[in-house]
Write a protein that holds these residues in place. Structure first.
Motif, PDB file in Angstrom:
ATOM      1  N   ASP A 137       0.855  -1.183   0.000  1.00 17.08           N
ATOM      2  CA  ASP A 137       0.000   0.000   0.000  1.00 17.08           C
ATOM      3  C   ASP A 137       0.891   1.234   0.000  1.00 17.08           C
ATOM      4  O   ASP A 137       2.109   1.136  -0.251  1.00 17.08           O
ATOM      5  N   ALA A 138       0.308   2.396   0.293  1.00 18.07           N
ATOM      6  CA  ALA A 138       1.079   3.639   0.257  1.00 18.07           C
ATOM      7  C   ALA A 138       2.217   3.650   1.267  1.00 18.07           C
ATOM      8  O   ALA A 138       3.189   4.397   1.117  1.00 18.07           O
ATOM      9  N   GLY A 139       2.138   2.809   2.287  1.00 22.77           N
ATOM     10  CA  GLY A 139       3.194   2.747   3.297  1.00 22.77           C
ATOM     11  C   GLY A 139       4.321   1.805   2.939  1.00 22.77           C
ATOM     12  O   GLY A 139       5.307   1.694   3.678  1.00 22.77           O
ATOM     13  N   GLY A 140       4.213   1.087   1.821  1.00 18.51           N
ATOM     14  CA  GLY A 140       5.249   0.141   1.420  1.00 18.51           C
ATOM     15  C   GLY A 140       4.721  -1.276   1.378  1.00 18.51           C
ATOM     16  O   GLY A 140       3.519  -1.503   1.228  1.00 18.51           O
ATOM     17  N   ASP A 141       5.603  -2.252   1.533  1.00 17.02           N
ATOM     18  CA  ASP A 141       5.182  -3.647   1.489  1.00 17.02           C
ATOM     19  C   ASP A 141       5.473  -4.335   2.818  1.00 17.02           C
ATOM     20  O   ASP A 141       6.382  -3.940   3.546  1.00 17.02           O
ATOM     21  N   ARG A 142       4.679  -5.357   3.137  1.00 16.61           N
ATOM     22  CA  ARG A 142       4.815  -6.084   4.397  1.00 16.61           C
ATOM     23  C   ARG A 142       4.303  -7.508   4.199  1.00 16.61           C
ATOM     24  O   ARG A 142       3.511  -7.774   3.285  1.00 16.61           O
ATOM     25  N   PRO A 143       4.745  -8.445   5.048  1.00 16.60           N
ATOM     26  CA  PRO A 143       4.307  -9.840   4.906  1.00 16.60           C
ATOM     27  C   PRO A 143       2.814  -9.994   5.196  1.00 16.60           C
ATOM     28  O   PRO A 143       2.254  -9.340   6.073  1.00 16.60           O
ATOM     29  N   SER A 144       2.180 -10.893   4.450  1.00 24.47           N
ATOM     30  CA  SER A 144       0.778 -11.206   4.704  1.00 24.47           C
ATOM     31  C   SER A 144       0.622 -12.273   5.772  1.00 24.47           C
ATOM     32  O   SER A 144      -0.439 -12.390   6.387  1.00 24.47           O
ATOM     33  N   GLY A 145       1.665 -13.097   5.948  1.00 27.65           N
ATOM     34  CA  GLY A 145       1.603 -14.214   6.882  1.00 27.65           C
ATOM     35  C   GLY A 145       1.264 -15.532   6.231  1.00 27.65           C
ATOM     36  O   GLY A 145       1.322 -16.578   6.877  1.00 27.65           O
ATOM     37  N   TYR A 146       0.917 -15.519   4.940  1.00 34.40           N
ATOM     38  CA  TYR A 146       0.568 -16.743   4.228  1.00 34.40           C
ATOM     39  C   TYR A 146       1.743 -17.235   3.376  1.00 34.40           C
ATOM     40  O   TYR A 146       2.624 -16.459   3.002  1.00 34.40           O
ATOM     41  N   PHE A 147       1.721 -18.528   3.045  1.00 34.61           N
ATOM     42  CA  PHE A 147       2.764 -19.113   2.220  1.00 34.61           C
ATOM     43  C   PHE A 147       2.536 -18.788   0.738  1.00 34.61           C
ATOM     44  O   PHE A 147       1.408 -18.562   0.300  1.00 34.61           O
ATOM     45  N   ALA A 148       3.629 -18.829  -0.033  1.00 31.96           N
ATOM     46  CA  ALA A 148       3.544 -18.526  -1.461  1.00 31.96           C
ATOM     47  C   ALA A 148       2.649 -19.517  -2.200  1.00 31.96           C
ATOM     48  O   ALA A 148       1.984 -19.162  -3.184  1.00 31.96           O
ATOM     49  N   GLU A 149       2.619 -20.779  -1.742  1.00 26.26           N
ATOM     50  CA  GLU A 149       1.815 -21.785  -2.443  1.00 26.26           C
ATOM     51  C   GLU A 149       0.326 -21.687  -2.129  1.00 26.26           C
ATOM     52  O   GLU A 149      -0.488 -22.415  -2.700  1.00 26.26           O
ATOM     53  N   ASN A 150      -0.055 -20.807  -1.233  1.00 30.45           N
ATOM     54  CA  ASN A 150      -1.467 -20.647  -0.902  1.00 30.45           C
ATOM     55  C   ASN A 150      -2.124 -19.739  -1.941  1.00 30.45           C
ATOM     56  O   ASN A 150      -1.956 -18.520  -1.910  1.00 30.45           O
ATOM     57  N   GLN A 151      -2.870 -20.345  -2.864  1.00 22.33           N
ATOM     58  CA  GLN A 151      -3.469 -19.610  -3.977  1.00 22.33           C
ATOM     59  C   GLN A 151      -4.848 -19.035  -3.653  1.00 22.33           C
ATOM     60  O   GLN A 151      -5.454 -18.394  -4.509  1.00 22.33           O
ATOM     61  N   GLN A 152      -5.362 -19.255  -2.443  1.00 26.39           N
ATOM     62  CA  GLN A 152      -6.744 -18.903  -2.126  1.00 26.39           C
ATOM     63  C   GLN A 152      -6.882 -17.740  -1.142  1.00 26.39           C
ATOM     64  O   GLN A 152      -7.937 -17.564  -0.541  1.00 26.39           O
ATOM     65  N   VAL A 153      -5.837 -16.939  -0.968  1.00 25.38           N
ATOM     66  CA  VAL A 153      -5.916 -15.820  -0.031  1.00 25.38           C
ATOM     67  C   VAL A 153      -6.838 -14.743  -0.598  1.00 25.38           C
ATOM     68  O   VAL A 153      -6.673 -14.305  -1.740  1.00 25.38           O
ATOM     69  N   THR A 154      -7.831 -14.321   0.188  1.00 22.43           N
ATOM     70  CA  THR A 154      -8.762 -13.273  -0.237  1.00 22.43           C
ATOM     71  C   THR A 154      -8.960 -12.260   0.881  1.00 22.43           C
ATOM     72  O   THR A 154      -8.638 -12.505   2.034  1.00 22.43           O
ATOM     73  N   TRP A 155      -9.531 -11.116   0.517  1.00 23.58           N
ATOM     74  CA  TRP A 155      -9.707 -10.002   1.443  1.00 23.58           C
ATOM     75  C   TRP A 155     -11.004 -10.109   2.243  1.00 23.58           C
ATOM     76  O   TRP A 155     -12.006 -10.646   1.758  1.00 23.58           O
ATOM     77  N   SER A 156     -10.986  -9.522   3.426  1.00 22.15           N
ATOM     78  CA  SER A 156     -12.228  -9.321   4.164  1.00 22.15           C
ATOM     79  C   SER A 156     -13.005  -8.183   3.509  1.00 22.15           C
ATOM     80  O   SER A 156     -12.505  -7.480   2.628  1.00 22.15           O
TER      81      SER A 156
END
Length: 409
Positions: A137-156
């Motif tokens: 985002d505008a503040g830069g980048d940060r870890p999501s906490g999920y693994f790279a192989e997890n293809q199903q990450v979605t937003w609230s």
């Protein structure tokens, strides 16, 4: 058409009230685009009603993959605010670019785009999951906490304060704060979750998977995994749900059902009466369910005809039912990959074409427009690895609390 049966759970009402809100936050037939390889438990509802064949015309649009819309800028990147009418974002090399369809201009948002995997914007368009592992985002980048192989990450929803995804290890549904990956909750309401998505109002989650009793299907629960109730259970042994989500308004659950014999259906379940309709039947493979968040009842998906062609198909209509027009947006040779990316307003679909079918091979990025008259297809950029639309979610309704009472008996 081969008939299939889905059972609708009619258990006692489990009303979605008082739940935790911590993360609340018939068109005319159209022209298909042909892409050529580059030179270098309850009430049983039958789904056997007739489903329309894709429309077609004599004209064929053949995009020139060697002629992208505009050159990419090589200046510094700046994470600007969302474009009001929506934009198309994509990665080339290690940079994240944004294309404004209104002006035709392309700008660079970030140089954090070298990762791989699905890219998804938050519902308000303020931050992007550049891949399953990283939020930007505008503040830069940060870890999501999920693994790279997890293809199903979605937003609230509705603003994207959190992320959810089934865990790679055991299929538990995991919630994480999108600003602090260390804040983690197990909100599982199924024994194993395959796919899940927030209702646009944010107070409920729909998930497909298998319950503790071994019954597979589509289930609804609060945004903390409470008050679970079945929406549709699968009676075909070996069948599965490959994609699920809500229409823009939140009034319909749309899902992709793979049967044991590899036949695929695109289904819609209307809320609160739980009436089932079949949008399309695919005699082959179906994938990449893509539901518009800015127009009601606008959906796209990939259909693969065994050893023949791969297609992007779409349903565009005032209401999703078997009488709506299902149109073929684009076709390519078998073995290629056509990926519907997302919808902008005015029936505009963004998609990727990757020769050879390898998701890690650079693709051409297209914008297909079907807003009246003859559809058009424009190549936005070449050598694209991933793409996502950046658009604020359209108007939506709260989930009704009387689903069970109004379901058919």
């Amino acid at each position: 058409m081969t008939g299939r049966t889905i059972s609708f759970g009619m258990a006692a009402a489990l009303l979605l009230v008082g739940c935790t809100s911590g993360s609340t936050d018939a068109a005319a037939p159209t022209t298909a685009t042909t892409i050529r390889p580059a030179a270098t438990e309850s009430t049983s509802v039958s789904t056997a009603a007739a489903v329309p064949e894709p429309s077609s015309t004599a004209a064929v649009i053949t995009p020139d993959s060697s002629a992208p819309l505009a050159p990419l800028p090589d200046g510094p990147c700046s994470f600007s605010g969302a474009i009001g009418a929506g934009s198309v974002t994509f990665t080339v090399g290690a940079r994240l670019f944004e294309f404004d369809p209104a002006s035709g201009s392309i700008s660079c948002l970030s140089d954090a785009g070298a990762a791989t995997g699905p890219m998804r914007w938050s519902p308000d368009g303020t931050r992007v999951l550049i891949d399953p592992t990283t939020v930007v985002d505008a503040g830069g980048d940060r870890p999501s906490g999920y693994f790279a192989e997890n293809q199903q990450v979605t937003w609230s929803a509705p603003s994207g304060k959190a992320l959810i995804a089934p865990a790679v290890k055991d299929g538990h549904l995991i919630w994480r704060d999108s600003h602090d990956a260390a804040k983690r909750l197990d909100i599982s309401f199924l024994d194993t979750t395959n796919v899940a998505a927030y209702h646009p109002a944010g107070r409920a989650i729909v998930a497909a998977g298998t319950a503790e009793d071994g019954v597979a299907g589509v289930y609804l629960a609060s945004n903390r995994g409470q008050d679970r109730r079945p929406i549709a259970t699968l009676t075909d042994v070996g069948s599965t749900i490959k994609g699920v989500g809500f229409s823009m308004s939140g009034d319909q659950i749309i899902f992709l059902h793979q049967h044991a014999d590899q036949l695929h259906h695109i289904h819609a379940v209307h809320l609160p009466d739980l009436q089932l309709t079949t949008i399309d039947e695919i005699d082959g493979d179906g994938s990449q369910l893509t539901i518009s968040t800015v127009e009601e009842n606008v959906v796209a998906w990939q259909a693969t005809r065994t050893n023949t062609t791969v297609e992007i198909r779409a349903a565009i209509g005032a209401s999703i039912n078997p009488g709506d027009v299902v149109t073929t947006v684009a076709t390519a040779p078998a073995g290629d990959r056509l990926q519907p990316v997302g919808w902008l307003s005015e029936h505009r679909l963004v998609y990727l074409h990757q020769p050879g079918g390898d998701a890690n091979v650079p693709a051409t990025l297209h914008l297909w427009t079907n807003s009246g008259g003859t559809p058009t297809d424009t190549v936005i950029a070449a050598d694209v690895l991933r793409s996502a639309v950046r658009v604020a979610h359209g108007p939506f309704n709260e989930l009704p609390t009387d689903i069970a009472e109004q379901a058919p008996g």
